[in-house]
Design an enzyme around this catalytic site. Structure first.
Site, PDB file in Angstrom:
ATOM      1  N   CYS A 109       0.883  -1.163   0.000  1.00  0.00           N
ATOM      2  CA  CYS A 109       0.000   0.000   0.000  1.00  0.00           C
ATOM      3  C   CYS A 109       0.915   1.205   0.000  1.00  0.00           C
ATOM      4  O   CYS A 109       1.541   1.522   1.008  1.00  0.00           O
ATOM      5  CB  CYS A 109      -0.928   0.032   1.209  1.00  0.00           C
ATOM      6  SG  CYS A 109      -1.907   1.546   1.246  1.00  0.00           S
TER       7      CYS A 109
ATOM      8  N   CYS B 150      -0.737   4.277   2.451  1.00  0.00           N
ATOM      9  CA  CYS B 150      -0.537   4.170   3.897  1.00  0.00           C
ATOM     10  C   CYS B 150      -0.266   2.717   4.247  1.00  0.00           C
ATOM     11  O   CYS B 150       0.858   2.266   4.168  1.00  0.00           O
ATOM     12  CB  CYS B 150      -1.694   4.766   4.683  1.00  0.00           C
ATOM     13  SG  CYS B 150      -3.334   4.216   4.183  1.00  0.00           S
TER      14      CYS B 150
END
Lengths: 104, 205
Positions: free
Chosen positions: B109, B112
């Site tokens: 990701c 985040c």
């Protein structure tokens, strides 16, 4: 089999995580908004130095949650500072081994 | 070694600054009735004890042993894992991506740390680190090598970038020599990293 890593390295990581998930589950914090805000905080912190995904990560998480709650008015920063101070006082005034409670 | 620091703290140990800030938020929100402390405890308990990679490993072992389940999982993973009770926060839109000799899948990701919580629990620190988030896309083979994963040249590496709306579960390849093993025994071979794509399923011992 190797021992599983603990889910959270520090109790406060678990607390701030649970607080955020709870606000989301009760409809007070849409998750996409949260991810955007949190991603932006991580990006801002990451510019200065590499984040290691541990304490740094939850520090950014906490900072984001404080900012979001300040904006929505759910937790005013000045009040948050006062309550934090009250907790600090309570810890310092409570003998070791006794449960710590806020006065009032 | 003698225990030489004095143990009789006159007062309770003061939590760290961030820990006190979290307590302050919790206190304020609880006073306003926006937060139920018991619900917080339930969330922590669930993520520490009940939700974790064994859920994902169960899904993978089912996919290895049940062709109908595998097809359903690849078609609509969210609905399929929901039927097993694996749903909740960050589990709404899950896509299962299957490793083959031609393609190895790996999840990151870059924004985040979006992650399929109901299937894998809380992400490990390295998944959240800047280093992994930045490098997984740029130099996946090098990152894989650091995890001890060396793939043949003919295996392409596909990196999936998670978002708040879309999360991925890697179905690792079933190891050789596992014919005849039951689902529970197979699930024990499925590591967390193998479901993120930074590892392979363990060989049977």
């Amino acid at each position: 089999m190797t021992r599983p890593e603990p889910a959270f390295a520090e109790p406060w990581h678990a607390q701030v995580f649970a607080l955020t998930v709870h606000l989301n589950e009760t409809g007070r914090l849409p998750w996409t908004d949260w991810a955007d805000r949190f991603g932006a905080t991580l990006a801002r912190h990451g510019l200065a130095r590499d984040l290691d995904g541990g304490d740094d990560y939850f520090t950014a998480w906490l900072e984001t949650l404080e900012a979001v709650l300040a904006e929505t008015g759910a937790a005013d920063p000045k009040e948050a500072m006062q309550v934090k101070q009250a907790w600090e006082t309570a810890y310092l005034a409570t003998p070791h081994g006794q449960p710590v409670h806020l006065k009032d | 070694m003698p225990h030489d620091h004095h143990d009789d703290h006159p007062h309770s140990l003061l939590p760290s600054d961030p820990a006190l800030r979290v307590k302050a938020l919790e206190t304020i929100l609880t006073r306003k009735g926006l937060v139920d402390p018991a619900a917080l405890d339930a969330i922590i308990d669930a993520y520490e004890n009940r939700i974790g990679p064994k859920n994902g490993a169960d899904v993978v072992a089912r996919a290895w042993t049940d062709e109908g389940f595998r097809a359903a999982l690849l078609e609509d993973a969210s609905a399929t894992v929901r039927e097993l009770g694996y749903y909740g926060r960050q589990g709404e839109h899950v896509v299962a991506v299957e490793n083959t000799p031609a393609q190895h899948n790996m999840v990151v990701c870059t924004l985040c740390s979006c992650y399929p919580w109901p299937l894998l629990g809380i992400p490990p620190a390295w998944y959240k680190s800047d280093a992994y988030r930045a490098r997984a896309v740029r130099e996946p083979r090098r990152v894989l090598a650091e995890f001890g994963v060396f793939l043949p040249d003919e295996t392409a590496v596909r990196v999936w970038d998670s978002t708040a709306e879309m999360r991925y579960l890697v179905i690792p390849m079933r190891p050789e020599g596992t014919e005849g093993m039951d689902r529970a025994a197979l699930a024990a071979l499925v590591t967390r990293n193998s479901m993120i794509g930074t590892g392979l399923a363990r060989a049977p011992s």
